[in-house]
Design an enzyme around this catalytic site. Structure first.
Site, short mmCIF file in Angstrom:
data_model
loop_
_atom_site.label_atom_id
_atom_site.label_comp_id
_atom_site.label_asym_id
_atom_site.label_seq_id
_atom_site.Cartn_x
_atom_site.Cartn_y
_atom_site.Cartn_z
N LEU A 1 0.83 -1.21 0.00
CA LEU A 1 0.00 0.00 0.00
C LEU A 1 0.86 1.26 0.00
O LEU A 1 0.52 2.26 -0.64
CB LEU A 1 -0.94 0.00 1.20
CG LEU A 1 -2.07 -1.02 1.13
CD1 LEU A 1 -2.76 -1.16 2.49
CD2 LEU A 1 -3.09 -0.63 0.05
N LYS A 2 1.99 1.24 0.69
CA LYS A 2 2.83 2.43 0.78
C LYS A 2 3.43 2.82 -0.57
O LYS A 2 3.46 4.00 -0.94
CB LYS A 2 3.95 2.23 1.82
CG LYS A 2 4.92 3.40 1.92
CD LYS A 2 4.22 4.71 2.29
CE LYS A 2 5.08 5.94 2.06
NZ LYS A 2 6.28 6.01 2.87
#
Length: 314
Positions: A166-167
């Site tokens: 996600l990052k």
């Protein structure tokens, strides 16, 4: 929980500062002795080495500039990991690498978490940044009190590695937004629009974003110093492209962004500030994309508050 922090750079130094400010007994380590000395002066203890720190601490946090740097540190700590120990990876890193290293720690009876942050250095400095955490629920519950000292909003993203996936996605989106803002501001200047008015028009529109609210100000002030360098951008967007390739997603914009950032590095230096990408368009057009009244640095004006877990609403 006795805690160690390894990596005291732009982001890590601020996260470690939040822990110290909030009363956490903290051991610290960095290859730069000046960074260590500054934290020791603020109340931390010099940890000496990663191996010594994992032996002395319950949890050791790493916040380092590359997957290779994290691997070197974790491999030094691994022989000393066991039940009760936690490795917390706060770097932006590769999913496969954090899972490889985390699984090695878990095999020794320790726990592992990937918990990167998002929201900019100015929010890391005040403990108001957001944090993702990928790990089993029991480990998350154990480290949540620590995470809420460093960040305002904490999201449990699922198993180990999910936070890193996600990052890199969010950093890809931020980079795309930066480049489109550079183009938008330059076109508005060429069209004769006042740039302060343009800034407000974007801010109150469907085109606004976190990147606009922060980095557009640094572009217009002429500072162009967001505390995030082009080499770090290239690492992050490269990891996103790697993820797309792994899952056979034929992206069109991502390769262009990588090439644009590569051109920026050739012009301004490998580690130039990412907001200097506006200068490619200034050079091409002869226009100056600046306006009076904008800040030279970002300062988080929100009061520091104890963080909390964010739960998905859908």
């Amino acid at each position: 929980m006795k805690t160690g922090f390894i990596g005291l750079g732009n982001v890590g130094g601020k996260l470690a500062g939040s822990l110290i400010r909030n009363g956490t007994g903290l051991m610290v380590h960095d290859l730069n002795p000046d960074f260590v000395a500054a934290k020791v002066a603020g109340g931390a203890v010099d940890g000496g080495s990663p191996a010594a720190m994992i032996q002395a601490c319950d949890a050791v946090i790493t916040c380092l500039p590359s997957p290779a740097a994290s691997a070197a540190v974790v491999e030094e700590m691994l022989p000393h990991m066991g039940p009760g120990k936690i490795w917390m990876e706060m770097s932006t890193t590769d999913e496969a690498e954090v899972k490889r290293l985390g699984e090695a720690a878990i095999a020794r009876g320790a726990a592992a978490v990937d918990c990167p942050v998002s929201g900019g250095c100015h929010r890391a400095d005040t403990g108001n940044i957001s944090i993702y955490a990928g790990c089993d629920r029991a480990t998350f519950d154990r480290i949540l009190p620590l995470l809420t000292l460093m960040g305002r909003r904490v999201l449990h993203t699922g198993p180990l590695g999910s936070a890193s996936v996600l990052k890199v996605m969010t950093n890809y989106l931020a980079t795309a937004n930066l480049l489109t803002l550079c183009e938008a501001l330059t076109v508005m200047k060429a069209a004769g629009m006042d740039l302060a008015t343009t800034f407000e028009a974007i801010s109150v529109s469907s085109g606004t974003s976190f990147v606009h609210e922060t980095e557009s100000q640094l572009i217009l002030s002429g500072s162009r110093d967001v505390n995030f360098t082009m080499d770090l951008v290239q690492k992050d967007i490269g990891l996103f492209q790697k993820l797309a390739d792994l899952h056979h997603v034929p992206l069109e914009i991502s390769p262009l962004i990588i090439e644009m950032m590569r051109d920026g590095q050739k012009r301004f230096g490998e580690r130039a500030q990412s907001d200097r990408m506006i200068e490619r368009l200034e050079e091409a057009t002869g226009l100056e994309i600046r306006a009076p009244g904008f800040p030279l640095e970002l300062i988080d004006t929100e009061p520091e508050e104890r963080g909390y877990e964010v739960t998905p609403t859908h």
